[in-house]
Motif scaffolding. Structure first.
Motif, PDB file in Angstrom:
ATOM      1  N   SER A 109     -36.820  -3.976  15.335  1.00 21.47           N
ATOM      2  CA  SER A 109     -36.275  -2.830  14.378  1.00 21.47           C
ATOM      3  C   SER A 109     -37.156  -1.979  14.805  1.00 21.47           C
ATOM      4  N   VAL A 110     -36.830  -0.862  14.865  1.00 25.29           N
ATOM      5  CA  VAL A 110     -37.333   0.524  15.877  1.00 25.29           C
ATOM      6  C   VAL A 110     -37.991   1.572  15.082  1.00 25.29           C
ATOM      7  N   TYR A 111     -39.151   1.683  14.040  1.00 25.95           N
ATOM      8  CA  TYR A 111     -38.805   3.676  13.587  1.00 25.95           C
ATOM      9  C   TYR A 111     -40.196   3.782  14.187  1.00 25.95           C
ATOM     10  N   LEU A 112     -39.847   5.044  13.528  1.00 27.41           N
ATOM     11  CA  LEU A 112     -41.034   5.999  13.860  1.00 27.41           C
ATOM     12  C   LEU A 112     -41.027   7.174  12.573  1.00 27.41           C
ATOM     13  N   ASN A 113     -42.383   7.127  12.110  1.00 29.81           N
ATOM     14  CA  ASN A 113     -41.741   8.408  10.987  1.00 29.81           C
ATOM     15  C   ASN A 113     -41.074   9.377  11.054  1.00 29.81           C
ATOM     16  N   LYS A 114     -40.611  10.302  10.768  1.00 25.05           N
ATOM     17  CA  LYS A 114     -39.825  12.052  11.106  1.00 25.05           C
ATOM     18  C   LYS A 114     -41.544  13.226  11.265  1.00 25.05           C
ATOM     19  N   LYS A 115     -41.963  12.397  10.519  1.00 25.70           N
ATOM     20  CA  LYS A 115     -42.995  14.002  11.158  1.00 25.70           C
ATOM     21  C   LYS A 115     -44.058  13.501  12.865  1.00 25.70           C
ATOM     22  N   PHE A 116     -42.975  12.926  13.505  1.00 23.60           N
ATOM     23  CA  PHE A 116     -43.423  12.314  14.900  1.00 23.60           C
ATOM     24  C   PHE A 116     -42.951  12.219  15.847  1.00 23.60           C
ATOM     25  N   ARG A 117     -41.328  12.885  15.362  1.00 20.80           N
ATOM     26  CA  ARG A 117     -39.780  12.252  16.311  1.00 20.80           C
ATOM     27  C   ARG A 117     -40.252  13.775  17.136  1.00 20.80           C
ATOM     28  N   GLY A 118     -39.564  12.993  18.296  1.00 14.69           N
ATOM     29  CA  GLY A 118     -38.914  14.778  18.201  1.00 14.69           C
ATOM     30  C   GLY A 118     -40.070  15.269  19.912  1.00 14.69           C
ATOM     31  N   ARG A 119     -40.810  14.618  20.239  1.00  8.96           N
ATOM     32  CA  ARG A 119     -42.259  14.914  21.437  1.00  8.96           C
ATOM     33  C   ARG A 119     -42.528  13.424  22.235  1.00  8.96           C
ATOM     34  N   GLY A 120     -41.567  12.723  22.544  1.00  8.30           N
ATOM     35  CA  GLY A 120     -42.022  12.024  23.145  1.00  8.30           C
ATOM     36  C   GLY A 120     -42.262  10.235  22.557  1.00  8.30           C
ATOM     37  N   HIS A 121     -42.840   9.935  21.562  1.00  9.50           N
ATOM     38  CA  HIS A 121     -43.348   8.811  20.917  1.00  9.50           C
ATOM     39  C   HIS A 121     -42.531   8.003  21.122  1.00  9.50           C
ATOM     40  N   GLY A 122     -41.263   8.381  20.581  1.00  2.77           N
ATOM     41  CA  GLY A 122     -40.335   7.156  20.288  1.00  2.77           C
ATOM     42  C   GLY A 122     -40.511   6.147  21.900  1.00  2.77           C
ATOM     43  N   GLU A 123     -39.910   7.591  22.733  1.00  2.00           N
ATOM     44  CA  GLU A 123     -40.129   6.548  23.892  1.00  2.00           C
ATOM     45  C   GLU A 123     -41.324   6.245  24.348  1.00  2.00           C
ATOM     46  N   GLU A 124     -42.349   6.454  23.832  1.00  2.83           N
ATOM     47  CA  GLU A 124     -43.590   5.730  24.617  1.00  2.83           C
ATOM     48  C   GLU A 124     -43.303   4.362  23.864  1.00  2.83           C
ATOM     49  N   ILE A 125     -43.536   4.137  22.687  1.00  2.00           N
ATOM     50  CA  ILE A 125     -43.164   3.066  22.148  1.00  2.00           C
ATOM     51  C   ILE A 125     -42.028   1.628  22.371  1.00  2.00           C
ATOM     52  N   MET A 126     -40.886   2.205  22.595  1.00  7.07           N
ATOM     53  CA  MET A 126     -40.767   1.872  23.430  1.00  7.07           C
ATOM     54  C   MET A 126     -40.354   1.440  24.864  1.00  7.07           C
ATOM     55  N   ASN A 127     -41.727   1.891  25.876  1.00  7.86           N
ATOM     56  CA  ASN A 127     -42.155   2.106  27.118  1.00  7.86           C
ATOM     57  C   ASN A 127     -42.676   0.721  26.460  1.00  7.86           C
ATOM     58  N   PHE A 128     -43.750   1.093  25.732  1.00  7.70           N
ATOM     59  CA  PHE A 128     -44.443  -0.306  25.267  1.00  7.70           C
ATOM     60  C   PHE A 128     -44.463  -1.547  24.942  1.00  7.70           C
ATOM     61  N   LEU A 129     -42.983  -1.260  24.230  1.00  5.57           N
ATOM     62  CA  LEU A 129     -42.720  -2.897  24.357  1.00  5.57           C
ATOM     63  C   LEU A 129     -41.618  -3.651  24.927  1.00  5.57           C
ATOM     64  N   LEU A 130     -40.982  -2.455  25.771  1.00  9.05           N
ATOM     65  CA  LEU A 130     -40.428  -3.222  27.029  1.00  9.05           C
ATOM     66  C   LEU A 130     -41.121  -3.826  28.324  1.00  9.05           C
ATOM     67  N   ASN A 131     -42.310  -3.229  28.306  1.00  7.73           N
ATOM     68  CA  ASN A 131     -43.104  -3.238  30.144  1.00  7.73           C
ATOM     69  C   ASN A 131     -44.060  -4.712  28.909  1.00  7.73           C
ATOM     70  N   GLU A 132     -44.282  -4.768  27.497  1.00  9.39           N
ATOM     71  CA  GLU A 132     -44.661  -5.850  26.803  1.00  9.39           C
ATOM     72  C   GLU A 132     -43.863  -7.222  26.709  1.00  9.39           C
ATOM     73  N   ILE A 133     -42.416  -7.212  27.047  1.00  4.74           N
ATOM     74  CA  ILE A 133     -41.285  -7.856  27.009  1.00  4.74           C
ATOM     75  C   ILE A 133     -41.631  -8.697  28.502  1.00  4.74           C
ATOM     76  N   LYS A 134     -41.094  -7.829  28.964  1.00  2.00           N
ATOM     77  CA  LYS A 134     -41.401  -7.592  31.080  1.00  2.00           C
ATOM     78  C   LYS A 134     -42.538  -8.648  31.765  1.00  2.00           C
ATOM     79  N   ARG A 135     -44.202  -8.617  30.994  1.00  5.48           N
ATOM     80  CA  ARG A 135     -44.957  -9.347  30.728  1.00  5.48           C
ATOM     81  C   ARG A 135     -45.139 -10.297  30.303  1.00  5.48           C
ATOM     82  N   ARG A 136     -43.904 -11.176  29.052  1.00  2.28           N
ATOM     83  CA  ARG A 136     -44.430 -11.890  28.803  1.00  2.28           C
ATOM     84  C   ARG A 136     -43.270 -12.867  28.880  1.00  2.28           C
TER      85      ARG A 136
END
Length: 187
Positions: A109-136
């Motif tokens: 599941s990936v979700y970002l409240n619409k108020k916070f979309r379109g500003r690069g924050h979704g990309e930050e969440i995904m990069n954070f997630l991918l980095n943690e997966i790689k770390r594991r």
């Protein structure tokens, strides 16, 4: 490195309606289960097709026990990246191991409240997630995205995900869920 990312303030401070937003991402802990529950239920309510959610499944999930919510947040085989504005949850991404060797992971599941979309924050969440997966120890990540989520699909492609299979629309209890794509990325 993760601590540096979490403590970045200037790039994560966004002004909206003269309110300064302080967005940060963290690995949810067992004690964050209520925040996770809140943002997950918001996601399935506002975007039911993306989560294959029916009224029945939404009701069932809203009645999950505290223990069941905490189960998603604990262990080496699962984690949730929780995005907050100040201390209010505004987004999430849930990852699960899909192989005994822990090479293959899935994003549930990936979700970002619409108020916070379109500003690069979704990309930050995904990069954070991918980095943690790689770390594991993860080497490959799969996810799916429905046809109506064009912006999400474009984000995943920007991050290096490739479509590997298209899936058709399907009907469940008289509800038609849109088709979409399975996507994969080597990390």
């Amino acid at each position: 490195m993760i601590e540096n990312f979490l403590n970045k303030k200037p790039e994560n401070q966004i002004k909206e309606n003269n309110e300064e937003l302080e967005l940060h991402i963290e690995i949810a802990k067992e004690g964050d289960w209520e925040d996770y529950r809140r943002i997950r239920l918001e996601a399935i309510e506002k975007e039911p097709n993306a989560y294959h959610a029916t009224e029945e499944s939404k009701k069932l999930e809203s009645n999950y026990s505290e223990e069941k919510w905490k189960k998603d947040l604990t262990g080496d085989d699962t984690f949730v990246a929780l995005s907050k504005n100040k201390d209010v949850p505004v987004g999430m991404a849930h990852a699960l191991v899909r192989s005994e060797t822990k090479d293959d992971w899935a994003v549930r599941s990936v979700y970002l409240n619409k108020k916070f979309r379109g500003r690069g924050h979704g990309e930050e969440i995904m990069n954070f997630l991918l980095n943690e997966i790689k770390r594991r120890g993860g080497k490959r990540v799969t996810l799916n995205v429905i046809n109506t989520q064009k912006e999400a699909k474009m984000l995943y492609e920007k991050l290096g995900f490739e479509s590997i299979e298209e899936f058709p629309a399907e009907e469940e209890n008289g509800i038609i869920f849109p088709g979409g794509f399975w996507m994969k990325k080597e990390i």
